[in-house]
Motif scaffolding. Sequence first.
Motif, mmCIF file in Angstrom:
data_model
loop_
_atom_site.group_PDB
_atom_site.id
_atom_site.type_symbol
_atom_site.label_atom_id
_atom_site.label_comp_id
_atom_site.label_asym_id
_atom_site.label_seq_id
_atom_site.Cartn_x
_atom_site.Cartn_y
_atom_site.Cartn_z
ATOM 1 N N ILE A 155 1.278 -1.460 -0.105
ATOM 2 C CA ILE A 155 -0.268 0.176 -0.402
ATOM 3 C C ILE A 155 1.077 1.061 -0.155
ATOM 4 O O ILE A 155 1.976 1.534 0.772
ATOM 5 C CB ILE A 155 -1.215 0.230 1.150
ATOM 6 N N GLU A 156 0.611 2.174 -0.988
ATOM 7 C CA GLU A 156 1.795 3.364 -1.048
ATOM 8 C C GLU A 156 1.112 4.320 -1.234
ATOM 9 O O GLU A 156 -0.258 4.399 -1.933
ATOM 10 C CB GLU A 156 2.874 2.981 -2.544
ATOM 11 N N GLN A 157 1.287 5.813 -0.491
ATOM 12 C CA GLN A 157 0.219 7.007 -0.879
ATOM 13 C C GLN A 157 1.807 7.245 -2.456
ATOM 14 O O GLN A 157 2.568 7.174 -2.405
ATOM 15 C CB GLN A 157 1.374 7.894 0.238
ATOM 16 N N ILE A 158 0.259 7.299 -3.761
ATOM 17 C CA ILE A 158 1.208 8.040 -4.545
ATOM 18 C C ILE A 158 0.737 9.420 -4.852
ATOM 19 O O ILE A 158 1.506 9.848 -5.961
ATOM 20 C CB ILE A 158 0.787 7.465 -6.093
ATOM 21 N N GLY A 159 0.211 10.253 -3.469
ATOM 22 C CA GLY A 159 0.009 11.886 -3.768
ATOM 23 C C GLY A 159 -0.537 12.297 -2.547
ATOM 24 O O GLY A 159 -0.711 11.115 -1.666
ATOM 25 N N GLU A 160 -1.401 13.686 -2.044
ATOM 26 C CA GLU A 160 -1.504 14.007 -1.536
ATOM 27 C C GLU A 160 -2.883 13.329 -0.786
ATOM 28 O O GLU A 160 -2.873 13.006 0.404
ATOM 29 C CB GLU A 160 -1.625 15.348 -1.334
#
Length: 168
Positions: free
Chosen positions: A38-43
Amino acid sequence: MTRLTLFNSPLLLGFDHFERTLDRISKQSAEGYPPYNIEQIGEDRLRITLAVAGFALEELEIQLEANQLTVRGKQQDDASRVYLHRGIAARQFQRSFVLAEGVEVTGASLDNGLLHIDLRRPTIENEVRQIAIRNGNSADPRKVATTAAADRQNSGRSEARNQRKERE
Protein backbone atom coordinates in the motif's frame (compact mmCIF):
# COMPACT_ATOMS: atom_id res chain seq x y z
CA MET A 1 -21.89 -11.00 30.50
CA THR A 2 -21.06 -7.39 29.61
CA ARG A 3 -18.46 -6.97 26.92
CA LEU A 4 -15.90 -4.21 27.44
CA THR A 5 -15.03 -2.40 24.28
CA LEU A 6 -12.40 0.04 23.15
CA PHE A 7 -15.04 2.69 22.48
CA ASN A 8 -16.91 2.24 25.78
CA SER A 9 -16.04 5.72 27.06
CA PRO A 10 -18.93 8.17 27.45
CA LEU A 11 -16.67 10.75 25.77
CA LEU A 12 -16.67 8.78 22.49
CA LEU A 13 -20.22 9.17 21.22
CA GLY A 14 -21.18 7.73 17.84
CA PHE A 15 -18.05 5.62 17.30
CA ASP A 16 -19.87 2.27 17.36
CA HIS A 17 -19.32 1.85 13.59
CA PHE A 18 -15.54 1.90 14.23
CA GLU A 19 -15.97 -0.95 16.66
CA ARG A 20 -17.89 -2.98 14.08
CA THR A 21 -15.14 -2.28 11.53
CA LEU A 22 -12.43 -3.43 13.93
CA ASP A 23 -14.40 -6.62 14.63
CA ARG A 24 -14.66 -7.27 10.88
CA ILE A 25 -10.93 -6.69 10.39
CA SER A 26 -9.97 -9.03 13.22
CA LYS A 27 -12.08 -11.83 11.71
CA GLN A 28 -10.35 -11.64 8.33
CA SER A 29 -8.01 -14.37 7.24
CA ALA A 30 -4.37 -14.07 8.28
CA GLU A 31 -3.18 -15.81 5.09
CA GLY A 32 -0.31 -14.01 3.40
CA TYR A 33 -1.22 -14.72 -0.24
CA PRO A 34 -1.03 -12.75 -2.39
CA PRO A 35 1.53 -10.33 -1.03
CA TYR A 36 0.62 -6.67 -1.40
CA ASN A 37 1.89 -3.12 -0.95
CA ILE A 38 0.00 0.00 0.00
CA GLU A 39 1.65 3.20 -1.12
CA GLN A 40 0.84 6.88 -1.13
CA ILE A 41 1.08 8.20 -4.69
CA GLY A 42 -0.20 11.71 -4.06
CA GLU A 43 -1.42 13.95 -1.30
CA ASP A 44 -4.91 12.40 -1.37
CA ARG A 45 -4.22 9.27 -3.44
CA LEU A 46 -3.28 5.72 -2.45
CA ARG A 47 -2.47 2.59 -4.42
CA ILE A 48 -2.85 -1.03 -3.39
CA THR A 49 -0.61 -3.33 -5.42
CA LEU A 50 -1.11 -7.10 -5.27
CA ALA A 51 1.37 -9.60 -6.74
CA VAL A 52 -0.89 -11.82 -8.86
CA ALA A 53 1.63 -13.43 -11.21
CA GLY A 54 0.05 -16.09 -13.39
CA PHE A 55 -3.49 -14.70 -13.15
CA ALA A 56 -5.17 -13.50 -16.32
CA LEU A 57 -7.45 -10.46 -16.34
CA GLU A 58 -10.59 -12.62 -16.56
CA GLU A 59 -9.48 -14.65 -13.51
CA LEU A 60 -9.50 -11.58 -11.23
CA GLU A 61 -12.44 -9.78 -9.65
CA ILE A 62 -12.60 -6.60 -7.55
CA GLN A 63 -15.71 -5.82 -5.55
CA LEU A 64 -16.58 -2.94 -3.21
CA GLU A 65 -19.38 -3.42 -0.71
CA ALA A 66 -20.06 -1.40 2.45
CA ASN A 67 -16.54 0.09 2.58
CA GLN A 68 -14.95 -3.34 2.16
CA LEU A 69 -12.80 -3.81 -0.93
CA THR A 70 -12.47 -7.47 -1.86
CA VAL A 71 -10.09 -8.84 -4.49
CA ARG A 72 -10.62 -12.42 -5.66
CA GLY A 73 -8.57 -14.56 -7.97
CA LYS A 74 -9.49 -17.98 -9.29
CA GLN A 75 -7.32 -20.00 -11.65
CA GLN A 76 -8.54 -23.08 -13.46
CA ASP A 77 -6.39 -26.19 -13.84
CA ASP A 78 -5.60 -26.93 -17.46
CA ALA A 79 -6.39 -30.65 -17.80
CA SER A 80 -4.62 -30.87 -21.16
CA ARG A 81 -1.19 -30.21 -19.60
CA VAL A 82 1.00 -33.03 -18.35
CA TYR A 83 3.40 -31.89 -15.62
CA LEU A 84 6.66 -33.71 -14.85
CA HIS A 85 7.14 -31.33 -11.91
CA ARG A 86 4.56 -28.90 -10.59
CA GLY A 87 5.95 -26.15 -8.39
CA ILE A 88 3.41 -23.50 -9.42
CA ALA A 89 0.00 -24.46 -8.22
CA ALA A 90 -3.21 -23.13 -9.69
CA ARG A 91 -4.81 -21.52 -6.68
CA GLN A 92 -7.48 -19.12 -5.67
CA PHE A 93 -7.40 -16.28 -3.19
CA GLN A 94 -9.49 -13.63 -1.56
CA ARG A 95 -7.93 -10.53 -0.01
CA SER A 96 -10.04 -7.86 1.71
CA PHE A 97 -9.31 -4.28 2.74
CA VAL A 98 -11.60 -2.13 4.88
CA LEU A 99 -11.70 1.41 3.51
CA ALA A 100 -12.36 4.52 5.54
CA GLU A 101 -15.61 6.38 5.00
CA GLY A 102 -15.47 8.42 1.80
CA VAL A 103 -12.49 6.63 0.21
CA GLU A 104 -13.33 5.87 -3.39
CA VAL A 105 -11.81 3.44 -5.87
CA THR A 106 -10.75 5.41 -8.95
CA GLY A 107 -9.42 2.56 -11.09
CA ALA A 108 -7.57 -0.72 -11.41
CA SER A 109 -5.01 -2.09 -13.84
CA LEU A 110 -3.04 -5.30 -14.36
CA ASP A 111 0.58 -4.79 -15.40
CA ASN A 112 3.31 -7.48 -15.50
CA GLY A 113 1.67 -9.65 -12.85
CA LEU A 114 0.88 -6.72 -10.53
CA LEU A 115 -2.70 -5.65 -9.90
CA HIS A 116 -2.85 -1.93 -9.07
CA ILE A 117 -5.96 -0.51 -7.39
CA ASP A 118 -6.02 3.28 -7.13
CA LEU A 119 -7.90 5.02 -4.33
CA ARG A 120 -8.70 8.64 -3.52
CA ARG A 121 -9.14 9.93 0.02
CA PRO A 122 -11.58 12.78 0.50
CA THR A 123 -10.14 16.05 1.71
CA ILE A 124 -11.67 16.85 5.06
CA GLU A 125 -12.29 20.48 5.80
CA ASN A 126 -12.57 21.40 9.44
CA GLU A 127 -15.72 23.33 10.15
CA VAL A 128 -16.14 25.52 13.21
CA ARG A 129 -19.71 26.37 14.17
CA GLN A 130 -21.11 28.39 17.00
CA ILE A 131 -24.04 26.72 18.73
CA ALA A 132 -26.65 29.10 20.12
CA ILE A 133 -27.58 28.65 23.76
CA ARG A 134 -31.20 29.34 24.59
CA ASN A 135 -32.68 30.42 27.85
CA GLY A 136 -35.13 28.02 29.44
CA ASN A 137 -35.71 24.34 29.96
CA SER A 138 -34.40 22.40 26.98
CA ALA A 139 -35.08 18.98 28.52
CA ASP A 140 -38.50 18.75 26.83
CA PRO A 141 -37.95 18.49 23.04
CA ARG A 142 -41.57 19.51 22.35
CA LYS A 143 -41.00 22.78 24.19
CA VAL A 144 -37.79 23.41 22.24
CA ALA A 145 -39.60 22.73 18.93
CA THR A 146 -42.48 25.01 19.95
CA THR A 147 -40.03 27.74 20.99
CA ALA A 148 -38.13 27.45 17.70
CA ALA A 149 -41.38 27.69 15.72
CA ALA A 150 -42.44 30.74 17.77
CA ASP A 151 -39.05 32.35 17.16
CA ARG A 152 -39.41 31.84 13.40
CA GLN A 153 -42.93 33.27 13.51
CA ASN A 154 -41.82 36.32 15.54
CA SER A 155 -38.87 36.99 13.24
CA GLY A 156 -41.25 36.87 10.25
CA ARG A 157 -43.51 39.42 11.95
CA SER A 158 -40.53 41.65 12.75
CA GLU A 159 -39.41 41.55 9.11
CA ALA A 160 -42.92 42.46 7.92
CA ARG A 161 -43.03 45.41 10.38
CA ASN A 162 -39.61 46.61 9.19
CA GLN A 163 -40.68 46.40 5.54
CA ARG A 164 -43.86 48.45 6.29
CA LYS A 165 -41.82 51.10 8.10
CA GLU A 166 -39.41 51.34 5.14
CA ARG A 167 -42.34 51.87 2.73
CA GLU A 168 -43.79 54.66 4.91
